[in-house]
Motif scaffolding. Sequence first.
Motif, PDB file in Angstrom:
ATOM      1  N   THR A   1       0.838  -1.205   0.000  1.00 16.20           N
ATOM      2  CA  THR A   1       0.000   0.000   0.000  1.00 16.20           C
ATOM      3  C   THR A   1       0.870   1.252   0.000  1.00 16.20           C
ATOM      4  N   ASP A   2       1.941   1.247   0.822  1.00 19.62           N
ATOM      5  CA  ASP A   2       2.839   2.410   0.843  1.00 19.62           C
ATOM      6  C   ASP A   2       3.474   2.610  -0.520  1.00 19.62           C
ATOM      7  N   HIS A   3       3.891   1.504  -1.154  1.00 21.83           N
ATOM      8  CA  HIS A   3       4.511   1.618  -2.484  1.00 21.83           C
ATOM      9  C   HIS A   3       3.517   2.135  -3.500  1.00 21.83           C
ATOM     10  N   ALA A   4       2.265   1.702  -3.390  1.00 18.20           N
ATOM     11  CA  ALA A   4       1.241   2.150  -4.354  1.00 18.20           C
ATOM     12  C   ALA A   4       0.994   3.640  -4.199  1.00 18.20           C
ATOM     13  N   THR A   5       1.028   4.120  -2.952  1.00 19.61           N
ATOM     14  CA  THR A   5       0.853   5.562  -2.733  1.00 19.61           C
ATOM     15  C   THR A   5       2.015   6.326  -3.356  1.00 19.61           C
ATOM     16  N   THR A   6       3.242   5.759  -3.216  1.00 18.25           N
ATOM     17  CA  THR A   6       4.393   6.395  -3.858  1.00 18.25           C
ATOM     18  C   THR A   6       4.203   6.413  -5.371  1.00 18.25           C
ATOM     19  N   ALA A   7       3.664   5.311  -5.916  1.00 14.96           N
ATOM     20  CA  ALA A   7       3.491   5.220  -7.371  1.00 14.96           C
ATOM     21  C   ALA A   7       2.520   6.254  -7.874  1.00 14.96           C
ATOM     22  N   LEU A   8       1.413   6.470  -7.152  1.00 18.73           N
ATOM     23  CA  LEU A   8       0.452   7.416  -7.691  1.00 18.73           C
ATOM     24  C   LEU A   8       0.950   8.849  -7.550  1.00 18.73           C
ATOM     25  N   LEU A   9       1.937   9.054  -6.673  1.00 22.44           N
ATOM     26  CA  LEU A   9       2.570  10.376  -6.648  1.00 22.44           C
ATOM     27  C   LEU A   9       3.597  10.506  -7.765  1.00 22.44           C
ATOM     28  N   HIS A  10       4.118   9.344  -8.201  1.00 21.83           N
ATOM     29  CA  HIS A  10       5.165   9.381  -9.219  1.00 21.83           C
ATOM     30  C   HIS A  10       4.586   9.567 -10.611  1.00 21.83           C
ATOM     31  N   TYR A  11       3.514   8.810 -10.893  1.00 21.02           N
ATOM     32  CA  TYR A  11       2.904   8.909 -12.232  1.00 21.02           C
ATOM     33  C   TYR A  11       1.992  10.107 -12.252  1.00 21.02           C
ATOM     34  N   GLN A  12       2.515  11.247 -12.727  1.00 19.70           N
ATOM     35  CA  GLN A  12       1.697  12.460 -12.739  1.00 19.70           C
ATOM     36  C   GLN A  12       1.748  13.073 -14.121  1.00 19.70           C
ATOM     37  N   LEU A  13       0.614  13.476 -14.655  1.00 16.22           N
ATOM     38  CA  LEU A  13       0.567  14.169 -15.937  1.00 16.22           C
ATOM     39  C   LEU A  13      -0.757  14.910 -15.972  1.00 16.22           C
ATOM     40  N   PRO A  14      -0.779  16.186 -15.637  1.00 14.44           N
ATOM     41  CA  PRO A  14      -2.066  16.865 -15.484  1.00 14.44           C
ATOM     42  C   PRO A  14      -2.878  16.959 -16.771  1.00 14.44           C
ATOM     43  N   GLN A  15      -2.198  16.952 -17.948  1.00  8.76           N
ATOM     44  CA  GLN A  15      -2.961  17.113 -19.178  1.00  8.76           C
ATOM     45  C   GLN A  15      -3.644  15.829 -19.601  1.00  8.76           C
ATOM     46  N   MET A  16      -3.030  14.707 -19.319  1.00  6.84           N
ATOM     47  CA  MET A  16      -3.563  13.441 -19.837  1.00  6.84           C
ATOM     48  C   MET A  16      -3.761  12.443 -18.693  1.00  6.84           C
ATOM     49  N   PRO A  17      -4.797  12.615 -17.938  1.00  5.95           N
ATOM     50  CA  PRO A  17      -4.996  11.733 -16.775  1.00  5.95           C
ATOM     51  C   PRO A  17      -5.253  10.283 -17.147  1.00  5.95           C
TER      52      PRO A  17
END
Lengths: 211, 311
Positions: B243-259
Motif C-alpha cells: 500500500t505504501d509503495h502504491a501511494t508512492t506510485a500514484l505520486l510518481h505517475y503524474q501528468l495533469p494534461q492526460m490523466p
Amino acid sequence: MGVTCVSQMPVAEGKSVQQTVELLTRKLEMLGAEKQGTFCVDCETYHTAASTLGSQGQTGKLMYVMHNSEYPLSCFALFENGPCLIADTNFDVLMVKLKGFFQSAKASKIETRGTRYQYCDFLVKVGTVTMGPSARGISVEVEYGPCVVASDCWSLLLEFLQSFLGSHTPGAPAVFGNRHDAVYGPADTMVQYMELFNKIRKQQQAAAFME
Amino acid sequence: MADVINVSLNMEAFSQAISAIQALRSSVSRVFDCLKDGMRNKETLEGREKAFIAHFQDNLHSVNRDLNELERLSNLVGKPSENHPLHNSGLLSLDPVQDKTPLYSQLLQAYKWSNKLQYHAGLASGLLNQQSLKRSANQMGVSAKRRPKAQPTTLVLPPQYVDDVINRIDRMFPEMSIHLSRPNGTSAMLLVTLGKVLKVIVVMRSLFIDRTIVKGYNENVYTEDGKLDIWSKSNYQVFQKVTDHATTALLHYQLPQMPDVVVRSFMTWLRSYIKLFQAPCQRCGKFLQDGLPPTWRDFRTLEAFHDTCRQ
C-alpha cells in the motif's frame, strides 16, 4: 487461511523430544518471532463396523475425525484419499450416535500440542506429538497468511523453513501438487496432519516390531 | 434552470404551509377556549346547549378545514433533500455554530484553492512544454500549438467518460479485473482484483487517483453494511508495505494534461504484482528479507526488489 506446510522434525541425536523442541523455539525467538499462545491438533480413528461390510469381506475404510484449535468451532472428518468434511463441533456427538456404522479404533487418539509463534506474516507452530502418555515426535507447521495459492509461494516458504530448520527442511507436500491454482483451504492442512500422524504411527509400529 | 423553478415553488408552498400551521393552531386553541368558556348564558337550558353545540361544531369544522389545507400544502412542498445539490458537504453548512467549528467555510476555501491550483498547474505545464529542453523540439512545439490554449479543467469530467476509460483499461489485462462503483457522490471507487494475489481499492477524483489501499485476496473489502471499506488497512505486513509503495506510485505517475495515460501506467505498474510471491529480488536473489518478499516494483523496468534493496 494462508498456504500451510506441515512437516516432521526428527529428534536430534542424543537428545529427547523436549530438548529438541526447546532448541527449535530458541532458534525461532532468535529470528525475532513472538510467542502467541498455544495450539492443539488431535485426531481419532474410526473404522467401518464389521456389520456393514458386505459378505465379500471388503476391507473397511478408515475415517479420521480431527480438531484444530485454530478453528475451535469446527470438526474435520476425512478418509484417507477421499473427501474431507468440515462440520461444526456437534459432529462428535453425531459419531456417538453412529456407533453402529463406525467404531472407534482402540487407543487411536493421537495429538500434537505446543506453542504458536508469529514472525512478520508467518505463523509457526511447533508441537510435540503424543500418543497416550508418551511423546512420539515433533510436528512443525508454517502458515504464510497473505498467499492463498499453493504453487505461488512454495519457494518463499522453503526459504523461510530453511532459515530455522536448516537441513531438516521437508520437500513440497503432496497436496500442493494436486491443487494447481485452487485456493488453499483448512481441509488441505488437516490432510497434511493426517499424513503426518500416520507416518508417526507407522514409525512407532516399526520400532515396536524391531524391539 | 429547472432546479431554480422547483426551489421557488417549494418556497411558496413552504411559506403557505407555515401560515396554514398557524391557522390550524389558532383554530385548535379556539376549540379549547370554547370548551373552557362553557355554555353562554341564555334563557333556556335547551337554548344554551344548542348554542354551545353549534359553536363547538363550528370550531371543529374550521380545524378540519385547516388540517386539510395543511395536508394539501405539505404534499406540494415535497422533500427538500432531493433538490440538495451539495449532498453530504451541504449538510455541514447547516451547523449553526460558525465561530467554534467553521468547517463549511474552510471546506469551501480548500476546494476553491485546490481547483485554482489545478488550473494554474495545467497552464504552467502547457507553457513549460512549449519551452522544451530537448534538441529535437520541433515535434513537441507543433503539437503544443495545435493543442487548445484554454485547457478545459480536467477536474470536472463527465462520469460517463471516466466509466469508458476504466472499462477500456479493464479489458487491457486478462488477469486484472476492475469493478467501478459510485457509493459516495460522483467520485469513482474501483475494486481491482489481480489474479488470486491481491485486491486494491482505488478512490478517484474524476480521472485522478486520490488514494489506494491494497489488501490480500482472502481479506474482506466490504464493511458490515455491504459498502466498500476504504479506510481499514490490511492485516498482513506485506500488503501494508505494498500500500505504501502504491501511494508512492500514484505520486510518481503524474501528468495533469492526460490523466487517462496516468491511470493506464498506474495499472500497468500494479499488474507487475501478479508475481508478488514468486519473483525473487533482482539485487540479492533471495525471496525473503525480514520476512517480506520483494515488494518494490521499479517504476520504469517493473523489476522486483526488496524495500531495503532498491537503489
